[in-house]
Design a protein around this motif. Structure first.
Motif, PDB file in Angstrom:
ATOM      1  N   GLY A 168     -30.710  93.147 -68.807  1.00  0.00           N
ATOM      2  CA  GLY A 168     -31.879  92.705 -68.003  1.00  0.00           C
ATOM      3  C   GLY A 168     -31.988  91.148 -68.267  1.00  0.00           C
ATOM      4  O   GLY A 168     -31.251  90.530 -68.194  1.00  0.00           O
ATOM      5  N   PHE A 169     -33.382  90.850 -68.595  1.00  0.00           N
ATOM      6  CA  PHE A 169     -33.611  89.651 -68.943  1.00  0.00           C
ATOM      7  C   PHE A 169     -33.017  88.841 -70.151  1.00  0.00           C
ATOM      8  O   PHE A 169     -32.528  87.660 -69.990  1.00  0.00           O
ATOM      9  CB  PHE A 169     -35.152  89.487 -68.989  1.00  0.00           C
ATOM     10  CG  PHE A 169     -35.780  88.058 -69.412  1.00  0.00           C
ATOM     11  CD1 PHE A 169     -35.555  86.934 -68.868  1.00  0.00           C
ATOM     12  CD2 PHE A 169     -36.124  87.820 -71.193  1.00  0.00           C
ATOM     13  CE1 PHE A 169     -35.969  85.684 -69.336  1.00  0.00           C
ATOM     14  CE2 PHE A 169     -36.425  86.422 -71.494  1.00  0.00           C
ATOM     15  CZ  PHE A 169     -36.087  85.451 -70.472  1.00  0.00           C
ATOM     16  N   PRO A 170     -32.836  89.560 -71.243  1.00  0.00           N
ATOM     17  CA  PRO A 170     -31.979  88.922 -72.269  1.00  0.00           C
ATOM     18  C   PRO A 170     -30.768  88.761 -71.915  1.00  0.00           C
ATOM     19  O   PRO A 170     -30.167  87.695 -72.264  1.00  0.00           O
ATOM     20  CB  PRO A 170     -32.007  90.123 -73.233  1.00  0.00           C
ATOM     21  CG  PRO A 170     -33.405  90.875 -73.014  1.00  0.00           C
ATOM     22  CD  PRO A 170     -33.458  90.964 -71.567  1.00  0.00           C
ATOM     23  N   SER A 171     -29.992  89.501 -71.137  1.00  0.00           N
ATOM     24  CA  SER A 171     -28.738  89.046 -70.421  1.00  0.00           C
ATOM     25  C   SER A 171     -28.611  88.107 -69.917  1.00  0.00           C
ATOM     26  O   SER A 171     -27.711  87.130 -69.993  1.00  0.00           O
ATOM     27  CB  SER A 171     -28.134  90.482 -69.863  1.00  0.00           C
ATOM     28  OG  SER A 171     -26.787  90.246 -69.187  1.00  0.00           O
ATOM     29  N   LEU A 172     -29.432  87.821 -68.948  1.00  0.00           N
ATOM     30  CA  LEU A 172     -29.696  86.535 -67.940  1.00  0.00           C
ATOM     31  C   LEU A 172     -29.943  85.491 -68.672  1.00  0.00           C
ATOM     32  O   LEU A 172     -29.363  84.302 -68.724  1.00  0.00           O
ATOM     33  CB  LEU A 172     -30.744  86.677 -66.692  1.00  0.00           C
ATOM     34  CG  LEU A 172     -30.828  85.664 -65.985  1.00  0.00           C
ATOM     35  CD1 LEU A 172     -29.710  85.144 -65.434  1.00  0.00           C
ATOM     36  CD2 LEU A 172     -32.166  85.746 -64.992  1.00  0.00           C
ATOM     37  N   PHE A 173     -30.844  85.530 -69.874  1.00  0.00           N
ATOM     38  CA  PHE A 173     -31.293  84.489 -70.693  1.00  0.00           C
ATOM     39  C   PHE A 173     -29.974  83.785 -71.563  1.00  0.00           C
ATOM     40  O   PHE A 173     -29.823  82.681 -71.543  1.00  0.00           O
ATOM     41  CB  PHE A 173     -32.260  84.729 -71.504  1.00  0.00           C
ATOM     42  CG  PHE A 173     -32.817  83.786 -72.305  1.00  0.00           C
ATOM     43  CD1 PHE A 173     -33.798  83.003 -72.137  1.00  0.00           C
ATOM     44  CD2 PHE A 173     -32.234  83.552 -73.883  1.00  0.00           C
ATOM     45  CE1 PHE A 173     -34.178  81.570 -72.816  1.00  0.00           C
ATOM     46  CE2 PHE A 173     -32.549  82.639 -74.519  1.00  0.00           C
ATOM     47  CZ  PHE A 173     -33.669  81.731 -74.226  1.00  0.00           C
ATOM     48  N   LYS A 174     -29.269  84.806 -71.874  1.00  0.00           N
ATOM     49  CA  LYS A 174     -27.926  84.592 -72.853  1.00  0.00           C
ATOM     50  C   LYS A 174     -26.873  83.991 -71.904  1.00  0.00           C
ATOM     51  O   LYS A 174     -26.508  82.725 -72.528  1.00  0.00           O
ATOM     52  CB  LYS A 174     -27.605  85.695 -73.559  1.00  0.00           C
ATOM     53  CG  LYS A 174     -28.339  86.450 -74.812  1.00  0.00           C
ATOM     54  CD  LYS A 174     -28.394  85.447 -75.921  1.00  0.00           C
ATOM     55  CE  LYS A 174     -26.989  85.574 -76.559  1.00  0.00           C
ATOM     56  NZ  LYS A 174     -26.989  84.754 -77.991  1.00  0.00           N
ATOM     57  N   THR A 345     -34.474  87.436 -80.049  1.00  0.00           N
ATOM     58  CA  THR A 345     -35.506  86.973 -79.240  1.00  0.00           C
ATOM     59  C   THR A 345     -34.982  85.518 -78.849  1.00  0.00           C
ATOM     60  O   THR A 345     -34.209  85.049 -79.550  1.00  0.00           O
ATOM     61  CB  THR A 345     -36.841  86.957 -79.943  1.00  0.00           C
ATOM     62  OG1 THR A 345     -36.759  85.942 -80.948  1.00  0.00           O
ATOM     63  CG2 THR A 345     -37.317  88.270 -80.502  1.00  0.00           C
ATOM     64  N   PRO A 346     -35.393  85.065 -77.730  1.00  0.00           N
ATOM     65  CA  PRO A 346     -35.222  83.538 -77.386  1.00  0.00           C
ATOM     66  C   PRO A 346     -35.510  82.601 -78.640  1.00  0.00           C
ATOM     67  O   PRO A 346     -34.708  81.618 -78.829  1.00  0.00           O
ATOM     68  CB  PRO A 346     -36.050  83.389 -76.204  1.00  0.00           C
ATOM     69  CG  PRO A 346     -36.192  84.661 -75.501  1.00  0.00           C
ATOM     70  CD  PRO A 346     -36.360  85.677 -76.498  1.00  0.00           C
ATOM     71  N   TRP A 347     -36.519  82.887 -79.467  1.00  0.00           N
ATOM     72  CA  TRP A 347     -37.007  81.984 -80.245  1.00  0.00           C
ATOM     73  C   TRP A 347     -36.008  82.124 -81.493  1.00  0.00           C
ATOM     74  O   TRP A 347     -35.859  80.968 -82.246  1.00  0.00           O
ATOM     75  CB  TRP A 347     -38.415  82.429 -80.652  1.00  0.00           C
ATOM     76  CG  TRP A 347     -39.470  82.144 -79.666  1.00  0.00           C
ATOM     77  CD1 TRP A 347     -40.264  83.088 -78.891  1.00  0.00           C
ATOM     78  CD2 TRP A 347     -39.628  80.874 -79.104  1.00  0.00           C
ATOM     79  NE1 TRP A 347     -40.921  82.580 -78.280  1.00  0.00           N
ATOM     80  CE2 TRP A 347     -40.695  81.209 -77.948  1.00  0.00           C
ATOM     81  CE3 TRP A 347     -39.446  79.593 -79.138  1.00  0.00           C
ATOM     82  CZ2 TRP A 347     -41.376  80.285 -76.939  1.00  0.00           C
ATOM     83  CZ3 TRP A 347     -40.000  78.563 -78.004  1.00  0.00           C
ATOM     84  CH2 TRP A 347     -40.818  78.996 -77.284  1.00  0.00           C
ATOM     85  N   LEU A 348     -35.437  83.240 -81.581  1.00  0.00           N
ATOM     86  CA  LEU A 348     -34.485  83.329 -82.911  1.00  0.00           C
ATOM     87  C   LEU A 348     -33.449  82.379 -82.616  1.00  0.00           C
ATOM     88  O   LEU A 348     -32.945  81.717 -83.463  1.00  0.00           O
ATOM     89  CB  LEU A 348     -34.281  84.739 -83.006  1.00  0.00           C
ATOM     90  CG  LEU A 348     -33.118  85.166 -84.164  1.00  0.00           C
ATOM     91  CD1 LEU A 348     -33.629  84.703 -85.628  1.00  0.00           C
ATOM     92  CD2 LEU A 348     -32.782  86.726 -84.135  1.00  0.00           C
TER      93      LEU A 348
END
Length: 363
Positions: A168-174, A345-348
Motif C-alpha cells: 500500500g502506501f509504504p510501498s509507494l513511498f519507498k 516508518t518514513p521518519w525512520l
C-alpha cells in the motif's frame, strides 16, 4: 453456503481474558477480507482438522472468485489424511517452501486452533522467514506472538502475526523515495565519482567498476555494482569479509570504503529495481562467519531477505559498517535488520539518511 452451516463446522474458540482482548486501536483495523486484491489471493493452509475443513469449504464456495487454495499441508511426520474438503493434503512443509520460493503463495493460514505454542513456533520458524502473510487462530493472543492485524475469514477470527512488508502506501513511498534519492545522488555526486574513478585507475590495474553477485529480495541473486576498492583478484568471490588493515584493500580503496563512496554506483541498482536506498545490506551467497555459512549460523537470517537490500540501513548506522567478523556481530546485524523491517516508518528512513550522511562526512 449459509453462515449458519459455517458456524456449525467452526470450532469454538476459548474465551480470551480481558488482558488478551484486542485493543481499540487494533479493533479499528479489523478486516472482513484482509487479502483482497486485483487478482485471486493464493492461500496455503497448514494443519488438518475441523477449522481447516471449514476454511476449505468457505474458500471453495463463497470466496472462489477472490481466493485460491494452492495447497493444504500437514507438518506432522505421521501419515495425514489423503484429502480434506476435496483438497489433497500434502505431508510435511517441503512443498510449501517450494511454493514460497517460486512466489506462488501470498498467505499461509495455520489452522491448528488447539496446538501448543511450541508447535506453532516450530511451524512459524520453518515458513516465517519468507515474504508472505502468516495467520494464526485468534486464541493465540499471546505476548510471544506479536500480532499486527485482527482479521476474519468467513466468520472465523485470525491474527496476522507476520506480513509482507511495504504494502500500500509504504510501498509507494519507498518507490518514490528510492527514485528521487537515487537520481539526486547520481547527479550531485557525479564529480566525486569521476575523481574516484581517476584515482582508482592511477593507483592499481584492474576495472574501475566491479559487479559482485549478491542476495536480493526473496533470495534472488543480482549483480551489485561497486567501485573497486581492493587489488584485482578474479578468484576472490567476496565470501571472506574485509578485516582491519586488510592487505587486499588499496590506499584509495580504504578512503572510498571509509566514506562509503565505493557504494554510490549502487544507485544504478536502485533505479534498476534490484535494491532500495535503505534496507539490509546485500550479502554474498554463502557468506562465511567464523568459517560457517551465515544463514546456517543465525536462525532468522533469511527473514532479512523479505525486502529489497539497501545501500545503507539501520544496522549500518548502528555500528555495523565495520563488517561482520563473529557470530555475535552476525546475530546483532540480523536483529537490527529485522527491527527495521518490522518497525519501518518514513521518519525512520529520514533518520537513517541523515545519520548515513553525517557518518560519511565525519569518518
Amino acid at each position: 453456503m449459509s453462515s449458519e452451516v459455517l458456524m456449525v463446522k467452526k470450532p469454538e474458540f476459548p474465551t480470551a481474558s480481558p488482558a488478551a482482548a484486542p485493543t481499540a486501536e487494533k479493533d479499528r483495523r479489523f478486516l472482513k477480507c484482509p487479502l483482497a486484491s486485483a487478482r485471486q489471493t493464493r492461500i496455503a493452509l497448514v494443519g488438518v482438522g475441523p477449522l481447516c475443513e471449514a476454511l476449505v469449504e468457505y474458500l471453495r464456495t463463497e470466496a472462489q472468485d477472490t481466493h485460491k487454495i494452492v495447497g493444504v499441508f500437514d507438518e506432522r511426520s505421521e501419515r495425514p489424511p489423503d484429502e480434506i474438503g476435496r483438497e489433497p493434503v500434502q505431508s510435511g512443509l517441503v512443498g510449501l517452501r517450494r511454493l514460497v520460493e517460486r512466489e506462488a503463495v501470498d498467505a499461509v493460514i495455520i489452522t491448528l486452533y488447539d496446538a501448543p505454542n511450541e508447535r506453532m513456533f516450530e511451524i512459524i520458524e520453518r515458513i516465517g522467514t519468507t515474504a508472505v502473510d502468516i495467520y494464526l487462530p485468534r486464541e493465540h493472543r499471546d505476548p510471544e506472538f506479536p500480532w499486527q492485524d485482527y482479521c476474519e475469514f468467513g466468520g472465523l477470527p485470525f491474527l496476522r502475526i507476520k506480513g509482507r512488508p511495504f504494502r500500500g502506501f509504504p510501498s509507494l513511498f519507498k518507490w518514490v523515495e528510492d527514485v528521487c534519492l537515487a537520481v539526486a545522488a547520481l547527479i550531485l555526486t557525479s564529480p566525486i565519482l569521476l575523481l574516484a574513478a581517476i584515482a582508482i585507475r592511477l593507483e592499481s590495474p584492474g576495472p574501475i567498476l566491479i559487479r559482485q553477485l549478491r542476495i536480493g529480495r526473496d533470495g534472488h541473486l543480482f549483480p551489485m555494482l561497486k567501485l573497486r576498492s581492493m587489488r584485482d583478484d578474479p578468484a576472490d568471490d567476496g565470501r571472506v569479509g574485509v578485516v582491519d588493515d586488510d592487505p587486499r584493500v588499496t590506499r584509495v580503496g580504504a578512503f572510498l570504503r571509509r566514506t562509503s563512496i565505493d557504494e554510490l554506483p549502487q544507485m544504478l541498482n536502485v533505479l534498476h529495481g534490484d535494491m532500495s536506498v535503505i534496507g539490509p545490506r546485500p550479502h554474498v551467497p554463502y557468506m562465511l562467519v567464523e568459517d560457517s555459512v551465515y544463514g546456517a549460523t543465525v536462525a532468522e537470517y533469511v527473514a532479512r531477505h523479505r525486502i529489497k537490500p539497501g545501500i545503507t540501513g539501520w544496522a549500518q548506522v548502528n555500528g555495523m559498517r565495520s563488517g561482520i567478523r563473529d557470530i555475535e556481530t552476525a546475530r546483532r546485524g540480523v536483529q537490527l535488520d529485522l527491527y527495521y523491517i518490522e518497525n519501518w516508518t518514513p521518519w525512520l528512513d529520514i533518520k537513517i539518511i541523515f545519520r548515513t550522511i553525517l557518518g560519511g562526512l565525519f569518518s
